[in-house]
Design a protein around this motif. Structure first.
Motif, mmCIF file in Angstrom:
data_model
loop_
_atom_site.group_PDB
_atom_site.id
_atom_site.type_symbol
_atom_site.label_atom_id
_atom_site.label_comp_id
_atom_site.label_asym_id
_atom_site.label_seq_id
_atom_site.Cartn_x
_atom_site.Cartn_y
_atom_site.Cartn_z
ATOM 1 N N PHE A 155 -16.968 43.532 -3.754
ATOM 2 C CA PHE A 155 -18.232 43.152 -3.114
ATOM 3 C C PHE A 155 -18.687 44.265 -2.189
ATOM 4 O O PHE A 155 -17.903 45.140 -1.807
ATOM 5 C CB PHE A 155 -18.112 41.818 -2.360
ATOM 6 N N ASN A 156 -19.948 44.236 -1.879
ATOM 7 C CA ASN A 156 -20.552 45.254 -1.029
ATOM 8 C C ASN A 156 -21.625 44.551 -0.212
ATOM 9 O O ASN A 156 -22.463 43.832 -0.758
ATOM 10 C CB ASN A 156 -21.169 46.353 -1.912
ATOM 11 N N ILE A 157 -21.570 44.726 1.083
ATOM 12 C CA ILE A 157 -22.551 44.084 1.945
ATOM 13 C C ILE A 157 -23.194 45.158 2.826
ATOM 14 O O ILE A 157 -22.504 46.052 3.324
ATOM 15 C CB ILE A 157 -21.891 42.948 2.769
ATOM 16 N N GLY A 158 -24.516 45.116 2.954
ATOM 17 C CA GLY A 158 -25.178 46.202 3.667
ATOM 18 C C GLY A 158 -26.423 45.773 4.402
ATOM 19 O O GLY A 158 -26.989 44.698 4.161
ATOM 20 N N ILE A 159 -26.832 46.630 5.314
ATOM 21 C CA ILE A 159 -28.077 46.419 6.060
ATOM 22 C C ILE A 159 -28.860 47.731 5.993
ATOM 23 O O ILE A 159 -28.269 48.812 6.047
ATOM 24 C CB ILE A 159 -27.766 45.953 7.508
ATOM 25 N N HIS A 160 -30.172 47.618 5.840
ATOM 26 C CA HIS A 160 -30.954 48.804 5.506
ATOM 27 C C HIS A 160 -32.289 48.823 6.246
ATOM 28 O O HIS A 160 -32.922 47.775 6.418
ATOM 29 C CB HIS A 160 -31.253 48.828 4.004
ATOM 30 N N LEU A 161 -32.702 50.011 6.638
ATOM 31 C CA LEU A 161 -34.071 50.227 7.109
ATOM 32 C C LEU A 161 -34.846 50.742 5.899
ATOM 33 O O LEU A 161 -34.523 51.806 5.362
ATOM 34 C CB LEU A 161 -34.109 51.261 8.244
ATOM 35 N N VAL A 162 -35.837 49.962 5.458
ATOM 36 C CA VAL A 162 -36.494 50.306 4.195
ATOM 37 C C VAL A 162 -37.809 51.039 4.426
ATOM 38 O O VAL A 162 -38.374 51.010 5.513
ATOM 39 C CB VAL A 162 -36.728 49.057 3.312
ATOM 40 N N SER A 163 -38.269 51.666 3.379
ATOM 41 C CA SER A 163 -39.441 52.537 3.469
ATOM 42 C C SER A 163 -40.740 51.756 3.223
ATOM 43 O O SER A 163 -40.724 50.732 2.551
ATOM 44 C CB SER A 163 -39.274 53.648 2.446
ATOM 45 N N PRO A 164 -41.874 52.255 3.778
ATOM 46 C CA PRO A 164 -43.166 51.603 3.500
ATOM 47 C C PRO A 164 -43.485 51.596 2.022
ATOM 48 O O PRO A 164 -43.109 52.518 1.328
ATOM 49 C CB PRO A 164 -44.183 52.463 4.239
ATOM 50 N N ASN A 175 -40.003 36.582 -4.163
ATOM 51 C CA ASN A 175 -41.275 36.813 -3.480
ATOM 52 C C ASN A 175 -41.241 38.254 -2.985
ATOM 53 O O ASN A 175 -40.349 39.008 -3.381
ATOM 54 C CB ASN A 175 -41.480 35.799 -2.330
ATOM 55 N N ALA A 176 -42.198 38.622 -2.130
ATOM 56 C CA ALA A 176 -42.248 40.021 -1.683
ATOM 57 C C ALA A 176 -41.102 40.372 -0.747
ATOM 58 O O ALA A 176 -40.911 41.535 -0.397
ATOM 59 C CB ALA A 176 -43.577 40.294 -0.972
ATOM 60 N N ARG A 177 -40.316 39.380 -0.352
ATOM 61 C CA ARG A 177 -39.280 39.615 0.644
ATOM 62 C C ARG A 177 -37.868 39.305 0.152
ATOM 63 O O ARG A 177 -36.918 39.370 0.930
ATOM 64 C CB ARG A 177 -39.578 38.787 1.907
ATOM 65 N N SER A 178 -37.715 38.965 -1.106
ATOM 66 C CA SER A 178 -36.357 38.732 -1.619
ATOM 67 C C SER A 178 -36.321 38.927 -3.129
ATOM 68 O O SER A 178 -37.300 38.633 -3.828
ATOM 69 C CB SER A 178 -35.862 37.327 -1.256
ATOM 70 N N LEU A 179 -35.207 39.442 -3.613
ATOM 71 C CA LEU A 179 -35.060 39.719 -5.042
ATOM 72 C C LEU A 179 -33.583 39.727 -5.421
ATOM 73 O O LEU A 179 -32.696 39.831 -4.565
ATOM 74 C CB LEU A 179 -35.724 41.052 -5.396
ATOM 75 N N LEU A 180 -33.356 39.635 -6.718
ATOM 76 C CA LEU A 180 -32.005 39.651 -7.258
ATOM 77 C C LEU A 180 -31.938 40.698 -8.368
ATOM 78 O O LEU A 180 -32.838 40.759 -9.216
ATOM 79 C CB LEU A 180 -31.670 38.274 -7.825
ATOM 80 N N LEU A 181 -30.895 41.520 -8.350
ATOM 81 C CA LEU A 181 -30.690 42.508 -9.402
ATOM 82 C C LEU A 181 -29.418 42.159 -10.158
ATOM 83 O O LEU A 181 -28.420 41.755 -9.549
ATOM 84 C CB LEU A 181 -30.542 43.910 -8.809
ATOM 85 N N ASP A 197 -50.581 46.381 4.295
ATOM 86 C CA ASP A 197 -50.510 46.603 2.855
ATOM 87 C C ASP A 197 -50.391 45.248 2.156
ATOM 88 O O ASP A 197 -49.330 44.617 2.181
ATOM 89 C CB ASP A 197 -49.297 47.476 2.513
ATOM 90 N N PRO A 198 -51.470 44.773 1.525
ATOM 91 C CA PRO A 198 -51.419 43.458 0.881
ATOM 92 C C PRO A 198 -50.438 43.402 -0.289
ATOM 93 O O PRO A 198 -50.023 42.316 -0.687
ATOM 94 C CB PRO A 198 -52.850 43.241 0.371
ATOM 95 N N GLU A 199 -50.053 44.572 -0.816
ATOM 96 C CA GLU A 199 -49.122 44.573 -1.950
ATOM 97 C C GLU A 199 -47.764 44.019 -1.579
ATOM 98 O O GLU A 199 -47.052 43.478 -2.410
ATOM 99 C CB GLU A 199 -48.941 45.994 -2.506
ATOM 100 N N ASN A 200 -47.347 44.224 -0.320
ATOM 101 C CA ASN A 200 -46.025 43.729 0.068
ATOM 102 C C ASN A 200 -46.047 42.926 1.366
ATOM 103 O O ASN A 200 -44.997 42.511 1.863
ATOM 104 C CB ASN A 200 -45.019 44.887 0.178
ATOM 105 N N GLY A 201 -47.221 42.730 1.918
ATOM 106 C CA GLY A 201 -47.331 41.918 3.135
ATOM 107 C C GLY A 201 -46.802 42.595 4.382
ATOM 108 O O GLY A 201 -46.496 41.930 5.363
ATOM 109 N N SER A 202 -46.714 43.930 4.353
ATOM 110 C CA SER A 202 -46.170 44.649 5.508
ATOM 111 C C SER A 202 -47.281 45.268 6.346
ATOM 112 O O SER A 202 -48.284 45.746 5.816
ATOM 113 C CB SER A 202 -45.226 45.770 5.051
ATOM 114 N N THR A 203 -47.058 45.281 7.640
ATOM 115 C CA THR A 203 -47.980 45.934 8.566
ATOM 116 C C THR A 203 -47.273 47.140 9.177
ATOM 117 O O THR A 203 -46.133 47.023 9.632
ATOM 118 C CB THR A 203 -48.397 44.962 9.682
#
Lengths: 367, 153
Positions: free
Chosen positions: A358-367, A260-266, B109-115
């Motif tokens: 293994f690698n475990i991380g926490i991130h501040l992501v961009s808009p 979904n928009a909040r989780s993914l697998l690579l 942003d409706p593309e990713n559901g972020s405000t």
């Protein structure tokens, strides 16, 4: 008097109740068809292509990760002259490496970020510490194991990225990085003459919101030693928006599964490497020793939103040793280009067995 | 006229004054605007003393997979995922701060559901710079929006 009080309440209620907002508006009240032919008042807005496409793994402003390799064997040659393709006949040093790992910090901050120009500046700090068991070999200053076991390997780097959309479909992407890598201690860093520079330039197209490709050239240390290679970027998302690719060949290539928009697998691979100046080691020539570490990492990575713009990632896979050879370089810090066709000999030919990591991380992501 | 009547009359006049004259400068934001991507049109209106923007047009109104009208399927709030995007209020709570700037608002942003936190600057009467950011303005991105006029034929 009653009228005045009524007016007062009407006005008050207009002001107060109007503050209560709902995200959902009443669509039946409005005829949206009147907006179809709305045109720019003052010249057309120029559309520039976006640096991203739908559903890519999010870019990271700030990232803190821990990288850890499980046990493997290390066989090191003595220092000498080794032709390309030579293998170790009798190791000079051997050890079981209990663990290899450390913290990886990255930051990428936009200096200019608009629809027509993006410029980011970044920094990174990577630490790799080794713990050894059953070391066999010399214990003097000529020992590579002795030297890297003291402070491990450190990389401190700065980088800059520019994305310039040329129009709605085409773009230029340029990256530059300077890395100081070696076995130095943080309170006694090595000289800036040992900086190693990488750069890439790409031209590409973004035909729609689900596809982006580019071709270019890179100067890279990802295989450990300096190389110049063509590169291909291919980011794609399927019409279902459940699958896609994230490829910057040959540096990395991944298939992406979006839950979904909040989780993914690579799933895929990445080439990971640096050239480390080994200070303090006794060399057989009056030169520096530079360790060319290049790893091919086959891996799966799960990323998901933790809260808001904070994301977490966990990565696991197999590390194949691409290079752990070493070269003699000049005292002035200058490097040389061997590439795929150069005939220069190596100063050491070292072999590492493969390892799980293994690698475990926490991130501040961009808009 | 009694004193209380006079006071109420005065109060009513003050209310009328503020209701119809305050933030007039800020009302320049009201209108229909288009982001640089050209994929949507957003109508900004004033509700009370604040400014809100809703999506009134989509270049691609239907979801390519379902062929139905696009809904807010990426919203982190599950109860919102069936809400149509057309009519969706994506700009919220903007207050005019003076000097052609509106702030304290958010952009969705409706593309990713972020405000994101958001600030709007009017470069000229037909051009907006909309900056969405996370926490501090440095961590964000600016887009240029152009004013649209409605055809009355």
């Amino acid at each position: 008097m009653k009228n005045i009080i009524l007016l007062f309440f009407i006005l008050s209620s207009t002001q107060l109740f109007a503050q209560t907002d709902s995200t959902i508006t009443n669509q039946e009240e409005e005829d949206f068809s009147i907006y179809e032919n709305a045109t720019p008042t003052d010249g057309k807005n120029i559309t520039f292509c976006n640096p991203k496409i739908f559903d890519l793994s999010p870019a990271r402003f700030v990232s803190i990760a821990w990288d850890h390799q499980l046990p493997y064997e290390m066989n090191l040659s003595s220092q000498g002259n080794y032709a390309k393709g030579a293998t170790i006949e009798k190791p000079n040093e051997t050890a079981n490496v209990n663990s290899t790992g450390g913290v990886r910090l990255n930051a990428n901050i936009p200096v200019i970020s608009s629809n027509k120009f993006l410029w980011q500046l970044g920094g990174n700090f990577w630490k790799t510490n080794y713990t050894f068991d059953d070391v066999i070999g010399p214990t003097n200053d000529a020992s590579l194991i002795q030297n890297i076991s003291k402070n491990g390997l450190t990389t401190f780097g700065l980088n800059s990225t520019v994305f310039k959309p040329l129009n709605e479909k085409q773009f230029l992407l340029a990256q530059f990085a300077a890395d100081l890598s070696g076995n130095y201690a943080l309170d006694n860093p090595q000289g800036l003459r040992f900086l190693r520079y990488s750069a890439s330039i790409l031209w590409g197209k973004r035909p729609n919101d689900r596809k982006q490709w580019a071709v270019g050239l890179t100067r890279t240390y990802r295989t450990g030693e300096l190389n110049y290679v063509p590169i291909l970027l291919f980011n794609w998302t399927a019409p279902s928006r459940k699958w896609g690719t994230e490829i910057l060949f040959p540096a990395r290539a991944h298939v992406r599964k979006n839950f979904n928009a909040r989780s993914l697998l690579l799933g895929g691979y990445e080439l990971d490497g640096q050239s480390y100046r080994i200070g303090g080691i006794l060399t057989t020539s009056n030169k520096e020793l530079e360790l060319r570490r290049g790893e091919l990492r086959f891996r799966m990575e799960y990323q998901r939103q933790i809260s808001g713009f904070i994301w977490g990632s966990i990565q696991a896979g197999y590390r194949y040793n691409f290079s752990y050879r070493a070269d003699n370089t000049e005292k002035d810090g200058s490097d040389f280009f061997r590439g795929f066709v150069g005939k220069q000999n190596y100063a050491m030919i070292n072999e590492l067995s493969g390892a799980l990591y293994f690698n475990i991380g926490i991130h501040l992501v961009s808009p | 006229m009694k004193l209380t009547t006079k006071l109420f009359s005065l109060l009513a006049l003050v209310m009328i004054f503020f209701a119809f004259t305050s933030n007039d400068e800020g009302d320049r934001l009201i209108g229909v605007w288009q982001p640089s991507s050209g994929k949507a049109k957003v109508k900004i209106e004033k509700i009370g003393t604040k400014y809100y923007g809703k999506i009134v047009w989509l270049k691609e109104p239907n979801d390519p997979t379902t062929q139905k009208s696009k809904v807010d399927k990426n919203n982190p709030d599950e109860s919102m995922r069936n809400v149509p995007l057309k009519g969706y209020r994506m700009l919220k709570d903007f207050v005019y701060a003076g000097k052609e700037q509106w702030n304290e608002g958010t952009i969705y942003d409706p593309e990713n559901g972020s405000t994101y936190s958001c600030e709007i600057n009017m470069k000229d009467k037909n051009t907006l710079e909309i900056r969405g950011y996370i926490g501090v303005k440095a961590l964000g991105r600016t887009d240029v929006w152009k004013r649209l006029e409605l055809k009355t034929n």
